[in-house]
Design a protein around this motif. Sequence first.
Motif, PDB file in Angstrom:
ATOM      1  N   ALA A   9       0.867  -1.203   0.035  1.00 47.00           N
ATOM      2  CA  ALA A   9       0.083   0.141   0.191  1.00 47.00           C
ATOM      3  C   ALA A   9       0.857   1.401  -0.130  1.00 47.00           C
ATOM      4  O   ALA A   9       0.250   2.451  -0.309  1.00 47.00           O
ATOM      5  CB  ALA A   9      -0.881  -0.008   1.129  1.00 47.00           C
ATOM      6  N   GLY A  10       2.206   1.390   0.273  1.00 52.21           N
ATOM      7  CA  GLY A  10       2.763   2.581   0.457  1.00 52.21           C
ATOM      8  C   GLY A  10       3.055   3.359  -0.737  1.00 52.21           C
ATOM      9  O   GLY A  10       3.151   2.406  -1.895  1.00 52.21           O
ATOM     10  N   ALA A  11       3.465   4.411  -0.485  1.00 49.84           N
ATOM     11  CA  ALA A  11       3.650   5.484  -1.668  1.00 49.84           C
ATOM     12  C   ALA A  11       5.121   5.364  -2.411  1.00 49.84           C
ATOM     13  O   ALA A  11       5.502   5.763  -3.448  1.00 49.84           O
ATOM     14  CB  ALA A  11       3.442   6.944  -1.122  1.00 49.84           C
ATOM     15  N   ARG A  14      10.890   7.147  -1.037  1.00 53.18           N
ATOM     16  CA  ARG A  14      12.378   7.242  -1.580  1.00 53.18           C
ATOM     17  C   ARG A  14      12.308   6.658  -2.905  1.00 53.18           C
ATOM     18  O   ARG A  14      13.458   6.945  -3.678  1.00 53.18           O
ATOM     19  CB  ARG A  14      12.956   6.290  -0.380  1.00 53.18           C
ATOM     20  N   TYR A  15      11.574   5.756  -3.341  1.00 47.60           N
ATOM     21  CA  TYR A  15      11.568   5.235  -4.655  1.00 47.60           C
ATOM     22  C   TYR A  15      11.183   6.106  -5.727  1.00 47.60           C
ATOM     23  O   TYR A  15      11.680   6.431  -6.785  1.00 47.60           O
ATOM     24  CB  TYR A  15      11.007   3.862  -4.748  1.00 47.60           C
ATOM     25  N   GLY A  16      10.266   7.095  -5.469  1.00 42.75           N
ATOM     26  CA  GLY A  16       9.715   8.077  -6.185  1.00 42.75           C
ATOM     27  C   GLY A  16       8.402   7.580  -6.771  1.00 42.75           C
ATOM     28  O   GLY A  16       7.810   8.421  -7.593  1.00 42.75           O
ATOM     29  N   ARG A  17       7.870   6.503  -6.514  1.00 40.05           N
ATOM     30  CA  ARG A  17       6.503   6.130  -7.010  1.00 40.05           C
ATOM     31  C   ARG A  17       6.261   4.995  -6.018  1.00 40.05           C
ATOM     32  O   ARG A  17       7.244   4.188  -5.618  1.00 40.05           O
ATOM     33  CB  ARG A  17       6.560   5.680  -8.357  1.00 40.05           C
ATOM     34  N   PRO A  18       4.815   4.272  -6.144  1.00 40.55           N
ATOM     35  CA  PRO A  18       4.493   3.283  -5.514  1.00 40.55           C
ATOM     36  C   PRO A  18       5.556   1.965  -5.762  1.00 40.55           C
ATOM     37  O   PRO A  18       5.241   1.723  -7.116  1.00 40.55           O
ATOM     38  CB  PRO A  18       3.107   3.073  -5.654  1.00 40.55           C
ATOM     39  N   LYS A  19       5.979   1.254  -4.747  1.00 39.06           N
ATOM     40  CA  LYS A  19       6.905   0.255  -5.096  1.00 39.06           C
ATOM     41  C   LYS A  19       6.278  -0.875  -5.997  1.00 39.06           C
ATOM     42  O   LYS A  19       6.626  -1.722  -6.619  1.00 39.06           O
ATOM     43  CB  LYS A  19       7.648  -0.303  -3.986  1.00 39.06           C
ATOM     44  N   ALA A  20       4.775  -0.989  -5.422  1.00 40.65           N
ATOM     45  CA  ALA A  20       3.825  -2.153  -5.955  1.00 40.65           C
ATOM     46  C   ALA A  20       4.201  -2.307  -7.506  1.00 40.65           C
ATOM     47  O   ALA A  20       3.972  -3.100  -7.969  1.00 40.65           O
ATOM     48  CB  ALA A  20       2.533  -1.958  -5.597  1.00 40.65           C
ATOM     49  N   LEU A  21       4.178  -0.821  -8.186  1.00 40.62           N
ATOM     50  CA  LEU A  21       4.386  -0.803  -9.632  1.00 40.62           C
ATOM     51  C   LEU A  21       5.640  -0.921 -10.269  1.00 40.62           C
ATOM     52  O   LEU A  21       5.694  -0.793 -11.444  1.00 40.62           O
ATOM     53  CB  LEU A  21       3.504   0.626  -9.765  1.00 40.62           C
ATOM     54  N   GLY A  52      -1.373   4.577  -5.314  1.00 40.18           N
ATOM     55  CA  GLY A  52      -1.212   3.968  -6.780  1.00 40.18           C
ATOM     56  C   GLY A  52      -2.124   2.827  -6.762  1.00 40.18           C
ATOM     57  O   GLY A  52      -2.037   2.140  -7.982  1.00 40.18           O
ATOM     58  N   ALA A  53      -3.017   2.550  -6.213  1.00 40.97           N
ATOM     59  CA  ALA A  53      -4.134   1.359  -6.192  1.00 40.97           C
ATOM     60  C   ALA A  53      -4.877   1.417  -7.430  1.00 40.97           C
ATOM     61  O   ALA A  53      -5.140   0.313  -8.092  1.00 40.97           O
ATOM     62  CB  ALA A  53      -5.282   1.460  -5.095  1.00 40.97           C
ATOM     63  N   ASP A  54      -5.138   2.544  -8.075  1.00 44.04           N
ATOM     64  CA  ASP A  54      -5.968   2.416  -9.544  1.00 44.04           C
ATOM     65  C   ASP A  54      -5.186   2.261 -10.555  1.00 44.04           C
ATOM     66  O   ASP A  54      -5.549   1.991 -11.690  1.00 44.04           O
ATOM     67  CB  ASP A  54      -6.461   4.072  -9.679  1.00 44.04           C
ATOM     68  N   GLN A  55      -3.837   2.269 -10.391  1.00 43.27           N
ATOM     69  CA  GLN A  55      -2.854   1.827 -11.441  1.00 43.27           C
ATOM     70  C   GLN A  55      -2.295   0.318 -11.484  1.00 43.27           C
ATOM     71  O   GLN A  55      -1.534   0.021 -12.343  1.00 43.27           O
ATOM     72  CB  GLN A  55      -1.466   2.834 -11.459  1.00 43.27           C
ATOM     73  N   VAL A  56      -2.590  -0.265 -10.458  1.00 46.42           N
ATOM     74  CA  VAL A  56      -2.216  -1.795 -10.327  1.00 46.42           C
ATOM     75  C   VAL A  56      -3.136  -2.619 -11.160  1.00 46.42           C
ATOM     76  O   VAL A  56      -4.062  -2.528 -11.408  1.00 46.42           O
ATOM     77  CB  VAL A  56      -2.445  -2.125  -8.907  1.00 46.42           C
ATOM     78  N   PRO A  57      -1.971  -3.584 -12.074  1.00 48.97           N
ATOM     79  CA  PRO A  57      -2.526  -4.300 -12.970  1.00 48.97           C
ATOM     80  C   PRO A  57      -3.507  -5.395 -12.312  1.00 48.97           C
ATOM     81  O   PRO A  57      -3.603  -5.467 -11.169  1.00 48.97           O
ATOM     82  CB  PRO A  57      -1.310  -4.834 -13.641  1.00 48.97           C
ATOM     83  N   GLU A  58      -4.197  -5.858 -13.191  1.00 52.82           N
ATOM     84  CA  GLU A  58      -5.024  -7.235 -12.844  1.00 52.82           C
ATOM     85  C   GLU A  58      -4.198  -8.174 -11.984  1.00 52.82           C
ATOM     86  O   GLU A  58      -2.919  -8.402 -12.209  1.00 52.82           O
ATOM     87  CB  GLU A  58      -5.475  -8.096 -13.950  1.00 52.82           C
ATOM     88  N   LEU A  59      -4.690  -8.794 -10.948  1.00 54.14           N
ATOM     89  CA  LEU A  59      -3.787  -9.834 -10.062  1.00 54.14           C
ATOM     90  C   LEU A  59      -4.491 -10.919  -9.807  1.00 54.14           C
ATOM     91  O   LEU A  59      -5.143 -11.354  -8.994  1.00 54.14           O
ATOM     92  CB  LEU A  59      -3.635  -9.230  -8.811  1.00 54.14           C
ATOM     93  N   PRO A  60      -4.217 -11.754 -11.162  1.00 52.63           N
ATOM     94  CA  PRO A  60      -4.953 -13.128 -10.883  1.00 52.63           C
ATOM     95  C   PRO A  60      -4.585 -13.897  -9.900  1.00 52.63           C
ATOM     96  O   PRO A  60      -3.549 -14.077  -9.517  1.00 52.63           O
ATOM     97  CB  PRO A  60      -4.410 -13.780 -12.142  1.00 52.63           C
ATOM     98  N   GLY A  61      -5.820 -14.715  -9.318  1.00 47.73           N
ATOM     99  CA  GLY A  61      -5.273 -15.299  -8.146  1.00 47.73           C
ATOM    100  C   GLY A  61      -5.621 -14.701  -6.975  1.00 47.73           C
ATOM    101  O   GLY A  61      -5.183 -15.175  -5.841  1.00 47.73           O
ATOM    102  N   VAL A 177      14.086  -3.071  -1.372  1.00 47.90           N
ATOM    103  CA  VAL A 177      14.321  -2.153  -2.488  1.00 47.90           C
ATOM    104  C   VAL A 177      13.308  -1.143  -2.189  1.00 47.90           C
ATOM    105  O   VAL A 177      12.379  -0.775  -2.548  1.00 47.90           O
ATOM    106  CB  VAL A 177      13.729  -2.934  -4.093  1.00 47.90           C
ATOM    107  N   ASP A 178      14.032  -0.155  -1.645  1.00 41.02           N
ATOM    108  CA  ASP A 178      13.640   1.138  -1.205  1.00 41.02           C
ATOM    109  C   ASP A 178      13.752   2.385  -2.188  1.00 41.02           C
ATOM    110  O   ASP A 178      13.138   3.411  -2.118  1.00 41.02           O
ATOM    111  CB  ASP A 178      14.242   1.679   0.196  1.00 41.02           C
TER     112      ASP A 178
END
Length: 196
Positions: A9-11, A14-21, A52-61, A177-178
């Motif tokens: 969920a984090g922003a 330090r990376y400059g964008r949500p690490k999920a993406l 960035g939740a709205d930019q997260v791709p489909e997560l099959p499974g 990976v920060d």
Amino acid sequence: MIAGLLLAAGAGRRYGRPKALVEVDGEPLVRRGVRLLIDGGCAPVHVVLGAGADQVPELPGAVPVRHDRWPDGLGSSLLRGLASLPADVPAVVVVLVDQPLLSPVAVRRVREAYIVGGIVVATYGGRPGHPILLGRPTWPLLDRYAVGDRGARDLLRDRPDLVVEVPCDDVGGPVDVDTPADLLRLRRSAAYQPPG
């Protein structure tokens, strides 16, 4: 069945964008984390999303879990994720989205070491890391520990009677990976193995 919970969920300030993406070998870290838990035998798998939740791709499974209070920190994301799980889930394996060297073998090891009501934690060099398995009876204890950017670490320290440690040095590592520089270092490290 033991569930899986990916905290993503984090922003990523330090990376400059949500690490999920962030992509590693063409795969967003959030998808990599879902695959880690599924390949490790967890079901269902829930993913806590915020920035960035709205930019997260489909997560099959996986089941996406929206967390609007993600700025409150990792602790609130952990509590939100636990609250989202079905009532019949006896335990959950928790991983963080920004640790791409975690292994499905480590997930399986902590699952196999589960004792009803306890906590199982992967260790690296004798230090606790992820994945961490939390038996349902321990979840209410987290209300006082999972605050701000703190998750279960202080609970492990205060209640060693609940904790089983499982060495996982031989099957990955807990590197975060920060920053983009962290990702470059990771790709150059001997521990990094591209998929395939």
